[in-house]
Design an enzyme around this catalytic site. Structure first.
Site, PDB file in Angstrom:
ATOM      1  N   CYS A 174      -1.380   2.751  -1.054  1.00  0.00           N
ATOM      2  CA  CYS A 174      -1.917   1.539  -1.141  1.00  0.00           C
ATOM      3  C   CYS A 174      -2.439   1.033  -2.732  1.00  0.00           C
ATOM      4  CB  CYS A 174      -3.208   1.208  -0.229  1.00  0.00           C
ATOM      5  SG  CYS A 174      -4.558   2.413  -0.684  1.00  0.00           S
ATOM      6  N   ARG A 177      -6.886   3.016   1.523  1.00  0.00           N
ATOM      7  CA  ARG A 177      -6.350   2.498   2.998  1.00  0.00           C
ATOM      8  C   ARG A 177      -5.156   3.173   3.394  1.00  0.00           C
ATOM      9  NH1 ARG A 177      -5.180  -3.411   0.757  1.00  0.00           N
ATOM     10  NH2 ARG A 177      -5.498  -2.398  -1.090  1.00  0.00           N
TER      11      ARG A 177
END
Lengths: 146, 309
Positions: free
Chosen positions: B247, B252
Site C-alpha cells: 500500500c 493497509r
C-alpha cells in the site's frame, strides 16, 4: 505569517505541554479532547454549514464567525467524533488558545505552533500535519473573509 | 497454553478459522487463563478513552518500530515489549482495533515476524464490540510482567523488500490503495495528507483491490465466498500463487495479507512494507500510471536498484 507572536493563552498551553513528560502530554491532549464543547444548536442542526478539514486522518469539521472591524474577533466551532480523540484534542487546543482573539492576532500565529507542543515523537507526522492543516484552514478563512 | 478456537460457522469456511474470534467468544472467554487482549488503533489516544476491560495497548507507531532505522524492533526489543505487556510466548493474543482492524492486522503481522504462534483478530474489531453495547472501561489493567524469550525476527516468509519485489515482477502483486492512488491521480488516499512520494502510479503488473473491500459494513470480514469472488475470480489469484501485497507504508496491506493468508489459505503471501513511499521514490525503479496493471518491464531490475536485501 510565521515568526509572529504566539498569543498569551496559546503560549500558556504550550508551556503546560512542555512542562510534562511525554506520556503526560498525551494525557493532557486527551483532556482537551474531552473538554471540546458540542456545537451550538445553530450548527449542530446544520452540519452543511461546516467545512471538513480533509487533511485530518479522522473526520473534523469546523466553522468560524468573524466579528466586525476594527477588532474582528474570531470565534471557532469544531466537530469531531469521539472515536477521534487526537483530532478532538488538537481542536480543543486551538479553541482554547485562539477563540475570541482579533483576526490579525490569529493570522500572526506561527505555523509551527503544533510542533511546539512536544508531541512529534508520540504522534505520527501525518497527524501533526492534520493539526497544522487546521490552523492553516483557520487562517485561510480569515483571509477570505477580509 | 493456547485456547480452543472459536467454533463459529462463519469462521469454519475460512482456511484458518483459528485466527479469528467473535465478540461472543471474547465475551465468554474474557477471563480465560493464558489470554491477553491487545488493542492497536490508528488514533493513539483511543484506548485511553475506553477499552475492553483488561486489554493492554500496543502503539504500532512508537512501540513496534525502531527509533532510527526504517525497520521493526529486534528480538530483544520485542521480548521487552511482550514482557511489559504481560504476554508470554505461549499466550493466546487477541488483537482488536479501530477502522476494521486495520492497525490490529498490522500489529498481528509484526507478531508473525517473531513467530508468535497463537495470535488472532477480533472479527469486527473495536467498533463491533462498542456497537453491541459490551463493557468498556478507562481503567488500566494490572499487568504482571512476563518472561518472553528473545526470538530472532524472521522476515523472509512474510515480508518483501524492494529488491524482492523487483525479482517478483511477473508474479501476482496486489495494490490495496484507493483507486486514485493506483492510477496515479494522487499519491495518498483521499482525505490523507501527502506523505512524500515523488510519483503517483503503481508497481508494474499490480492488480488494484482496495483493502477495505475485504470488510463488510460492520467491520467484520466478508464471507469466504465473497472473498473468493474478489481475490480469485476478479483479481485472478490461483492456488499455489506467490503473492506480494503493498500500500503506502505497509499497514493497509497487512490487512490484505491476513485475508489472503489466513482466510483464503494462500501459503506464500508477503507484505511489502516499503510500499509506495519507497517504490514511488526509488531511483531507476519502474512505475505504471493509469488504470491498467501494465506489463513486466523489459529492462529492469537494474543492479543499482537492488537494495535493502
Amino acid at each position: 505569517m510565521t515568526g509572529g507572536a504566539v498569543p498569551a493563552k496559546l503560549a500558556e498551553i504550550i508551556d503546560d505541554f512542555q512542562d510534562l513528560t511525554e506520556p503526560d502530554r498525551l494525557q493532557l491532549l486527551l483532556d482537551f479532547s474531552r473538554e471540546l464543547p458540542d456545537l451550538p444548536e445553530r450548527y449542530g442542526d446544520h452540519p452543511e454549514l461546516l467545512e471538513q478539514v480533509v487533511e485530518c486522518q479522522s473526520p473534523l469539521f469546523l466553522t468560524m464567525e468573524i466579528g466586525d472591524e476594527p477588532e474582528r474577533p474570531v470565534h471557532l466551532f469544531f466537530s469531531a467524533p469521539p472515536e477521534a480523540p487526537t483530532t478532538r484534542g488538537f481542536a480543543g487546543v486551538l479553541l482554547e488558545g485562539l477563540d475570541g482573539l482579533p483576526a490579525e492576532e490569529v493570522l500572526a500565529v506561527p505555523d509551527d505552533v503544533p510542533d511546539r507542543l512536544g508531541l512529534t515523537r508520540a504522534i505520527t507526522p501525518l497527524r501533526m500535519r492534520g493539526m497544522a492543516a487546521m490552523l492553516g484552514r483557520i487562517k485561510r478563512k480569515i483571509r477570505e473573509a477580509q | 497454553m493456547t485456547l480452543a478456537a472459536d467454533p463459529q460457522d462463519k469462521f469454519s469456511e475460512y482456511a484458518h478459522p483459528e485466527r479469528l474470534v467473535s465478540t461472543d467468544w471474547l465475551a465468554a472467554n474474557h477471563d480465560a487463563e493464558g489470554l491477553v487482549v491487545v488493542e492497536s488503533d490508528e488514533d493513539v489516544l483511543l484506548y485511553e478513552t475506553g477499552h475492553i476491560p483488561g486489554s493492554v495497548k500496543i502503539d504500532w507507531h512508537t512501540e513496534l518500530n525502531d527509533e532510527v532505522a526504517r525497520d521493526y524492533i529486534d528480538g530483544e526489543g520485542f521480548a521487552r515489549l511482550m514482557a511489559a505487556k504481560g504476554i508470554s510466548r505461549d499466550s493466546t493474543v487477541v488483537l482488536y482495533g479501530d477502522k476494521s482492524n486495520w492497525w490490529a492486522a498490522y500489529t498481528l503481522w509484526v507478531f508473525t515476524l517473531f513467530g508468535h504462534e497463537d495470535v488472532r483478530l477480533l472479527d469486527g474489531g473495536r467498533d463491533k464490540w462498542v456497537a453491541e453495547g459490551r463493557p468498556m472501561t478507562t481503567d488500566k489493567p494490572e499487568i504482571t510482567a512476563s518472561d518472553y524469550p528473545v526470538v530472532e525476527r524472521n522476515d523472509a516468509p512474510v515480508r518483501a523488500f524492494l529488491g524482492d519485489v523487483l525479482e517478483h515482477l511477473g508474479k501476482p502483486l496486489i495494490d490495496v490503495r484507493s483507486g486514485d492512488e493506483y492510477t496515479g491521480a494522487r499519491t495518498t488516499m483521499p482525505a490523507y495528507p501527502e506523505e512524500g512520494a515523488l510519483r503517483g502510479g503503481h508497481i508494474p503488473t499490480a492488480v488494484s483491490v482496495p483493502w477495505a473491500r475485504a470488510a463488510a459494513e460492520d467491520g467484520t470480514f466478508r464471507t469466504r465466498a465473497e472473498l473468493d469472488a474478489i481475490y480469485r475470480d476478479e483479481a485472478g489469484l490461483q492456488e499455489g500463487d506467490e503473492v506480494v501485497a503493498y500500500c503506502r507504508i505497509g499497514e493497509r496491506s497487512s490487512h490484505t495479507w491476513f485475508v489472503l493468508t489466513y482466510l483464503l489459505g494462500f501459503g506464500n503471501v508477503r507484505n511489502y512494507d516499503g510500499s509506495w513511499t519507497e517504490w514511488g521514490n526509488a531511483v531507476r525503479v519502474p512505475i505504471v500510471r493509469g488504470s491498467e496493471p501494465g506489463e513486466v518491464p523489459a529492462a529492469v531490475p537494474t543492479a543499482s536498484a537492488r537494495v535493502a536485501r
